[in-house]
Motif scaffolding. Structure first.
Motif, PDB file in Angstrom:
ATOM      1  N   GLY A  96      -9.155  -2.089  -6.361  1.00 23.87           N
ATOM      2  CA  GLY A  96     -10.524  -2.523  -6.627  1.00 23.87           C
ATOM      3  C   GLY A  96     -10.711  -4.019  -6.418  1.00 23.87           C
ATOM      4  O   GLY A  96     -11.782  -4.466  -5.999  1.00 23.87           O
ATOM      5  N   ILE A  97      -9.682  -4.786  -6.676  1.00 26.50           N
ATOM      6  CA  ILE A  97      -9.770  -6.239  -6.512  1.00 26.50           C
ATOM      7  C   ILE A  97      -9.762  -6.621  -5.032  1.00 26.50           C
ATOM      8  O   ILE A  97     -10.498  -7.509  -4.613  1.00 26.50           O
ATOM      9  CB  ILE A  97      -8.611  -6.946  -7.255  1.00 26.50           C
ATOM     10  CG1 ILE A  97      -8.773  -6.774  -8.771  1.00 26.50           C
ATOM     11  CG2 ILE A  97      -8.548  -8.428  -6.894  1.00 26.50           C
ATOM     12  CD1 ILE A  97      -7.573  -7.227  -9.581  1.00 26.50           C
ATOM     13  N   VAL A  98      -8.939  -5.963  -4.224  1.00 24.24           N
ATOM     14  CA  VAL A  98      -8.763  -6.394  -2.831  1.00 24.24           C
ATOM     15  C   VAL A  98      -9.595  -5.630  -1.811  1.00 24.24           C
ATOM     16  O   VAL A  98      -9.781  -6.117  -0.695  1.00 24.24           O
ATOM     17  CB  VAL A  98      -7.273  -6.339  -2.400  1.00 24.24           C
ATOM     18  CG1 VAL A  98      -6.421  -7.201  -3.301  1.00 24.24           C
ATOM     19  CG2 VAL A  98      -6.748  -4.921  -2.336  1.00 24.24           C
ATOM     20  N   SER A  99     -10.103  -4.455  -2.167  1.00 21.26           N
ATOM     21  CA  SER A  99     -10.792  -3.651  -1.160  1.00 21.26           C
ATOM     22  C   SER A  99     -12.055  -4.341  -0.652  1.00 21.26           C
ATOM     23  O   SER A  99     -12.732  -5.055  -1.382  1.00 21.26           O
ATOM     24  CB  SER A  99     -11.119  -2.258  -1.703  1.00 21.26           C
ATOM     25  OG  SER A  99     -12.036  -2.364  -2.759  1.00 21.26           O
ATOM     26  N   TRP A 100     -12.323  -4.117   0.621  1.00 24.02           N
ATOM     27  CA  TRP A 100     -13.496  -4.651   1.314  1.00 24.02           C
ATOM     28  C   TRP A 100     -13.541  -6.176   1.310  1.00 24.02           C
ATOM     29  O   TRP A 100     -14.599  -6.778   1.384  1.00 24.02           O
ATOM     30  CB  TRP A 100     -14.793  -4.076   0.735  1.00 24.02           C
ATOM     31  CG  TRP A 100     -14.803  -2.594   0.806  1.00 24.02           C
ATOM     32  CD1 TRP A 100     -14.639  -1.738  -0.251  1.00 24.02           C
ATOM     33  CD2 TRP A 100     -14.916  -1.781   1.967  1.00 24.02           C
ATOM     34  NE1 TRP A 100     -14.655  -0.441   0.182  1.00 24.02           N
ATOM     35  CE2 TRP A 100     -14.834  -0.436   1.562  1.00 24.02           C
ATOM     36  CE3 TRP A 100     -15.064  -2.039   3.327  1.00 24.02           C
ATOM     37  CZ2 TRP A 100     -14.913   0.620   2.449  1.00 24.02           C
ATOM     38  CZ3 TRP A 100     -15.153  -0.975   4.209  1.00 24.02           C
ATOM     39  CH2 TRP A 100     -15.076   0.328   3.762  1.00 24.02           C
ATOM     40  N   LYS A 101     -12.402  -6.793   1.225  1.00 22.54           N
ATOM     41  CA  LYS A 101     -12.324  -8.254   1.257  1.00 22.54           C
ATOM     42  C   LYS A 101     -11.415  -8.677   2.408  1.00 22.54           C
ATOM     43  O   LYS A 101     -10.503  -7.956   2.787  1.00 22.54           O
ATOM     44  CB  LYS A 101     -11.769  -8.797  -0.059  1.00 22.54           C
ATOM     45  CG  LYS A 101     -12.686  -8.597  -1.249  1.00 22.54           C
ATOM     46  CD  LYS A 101     -12.046  -9.134  -2.524  1.00 22.54           C
ATOM     47  CE  LYS A 101     -12.969  -9.067  -3.706  1.00 22.54           C
ATOM     48  NZ  LYS A 101     -13.323  -7.738  -4.134  1.00 22.54           N
TER      49      LYS A 101
END
Length: 185
Positions: A136-141
Motif C-alpha cells: 500500500g505504501i509503494v504501489s502506484w508510485k
C-alpha cells in the motif's frame, strides 16, 4: 575442512557437472564448506544441496553472498532463521538479486528492509512480495516516491514508538505532584 586443494575441487566439480552426477556427489559432500564454495563458482544453485547445518551457518552464508554478487535469489536456500535475521538479509540485499522475495514474511513487512530493497533497485519485488501494508505504501508510485513514502512511514513509526515509550515511563512514575507542574495548591 576439505582434504582437496581448490584446483582439485574445481576439476572434480567440472567433471561431475559434465557427467551429470553432481547431485549424487553433493549428498556425500553437503557439509564440506570448501567443496560447496568451490562448486558454486561454476554452478551457484548447488547451494540448495548444502547441508541444513551449512545453510544455517551465518558466517558461511555471509561469505557465500559476499562472493556471489547479484545472487540474492540464493537466499531461498538459507535456513528460516537466517531468512528472518534482519542484519543478514540486509547484507544480502546490498549485493542485489531477488533477495527480498525470499526474506521471511516478518522482514517483508519491515519498512526498513523494504526501503533498502527499493533503494537497491528492487521496487518491483517490494511491490509484489511485500506485506499488504508495504504494498500500500509503494504501489502506484515511482521509485523516488516509494522511497520518500517508506522513509515517512518509518519516521512516523519511530515517533509513535517514542511517544508510547514516554507515556509508559510517565505512567510508571505516577502522576506528577501539582506543585511541580506550576500549580498552586
Amino acid at each position: 575442512m576439505s582434504e582437496f586443494n581448490n584446483e582439485q575441487i574445481k576439476f572434480f566439480t567440472k567433471s561431475l557437472v559434465d557427467s551429470g552426477k553432481l547431485d549424487s556427489m553433493f549428498k556425500l559432500m553437503s557439509n564440506d564448506k570448501d567443496f560447496i564454495k568451490q562448486s558454486m563458482k561454476s554452478k551457484p544453485g548447488v547451494l540448495a544441496h548444502a547441508s541444513a547445518e551449512l545453510r544455517d551457518d551465518k558466517q558461511f552464508m555471509t561469505e557465500i553472498f559476499e562472493s556471489h554478487s547479484n545472487c540474492g535469489h540464493l537466499l531461498q536456500y538459507a535456513s528460516d532463521r537466517l531468512r528472518d535475521d534482519k542484519e543478514f538479509v540486509s547484507k544480502v540485499l546490498e549485493g542485489g538479486g531477488f533477495a527480498f522475495e525470499h526474506a521471511s514474511l516478518r522482514l517483508r513487512a519491515d519498512k526498513e528492509i523494504g526501503l533498502q530493497a527499493v533503494k537497491h533497485g528492487w521496487w518491483d519485488a517490494v511491490r509484489d512480495f511485500g506485506s499488504q501494508e508495504i504494498k500500500g505504501i509503494v504501489s502506484w508510485k515511482s521509485t523516488d516516491e516509494a522511497i520518500n513514502a517508506l522513509e515517512d512511514a518509518i519516521l512516523t513509526e519511530k515517533r509513535i514508538e517514542a511517544h508510547e515509550k514516554l507515556q509508559s515511563t510517565l505512567s510508571q512514575k505516577g502522576p506528577a505532584p501539582k506543585q511541580k507542574l506550576g500549580m498552586k495548591l
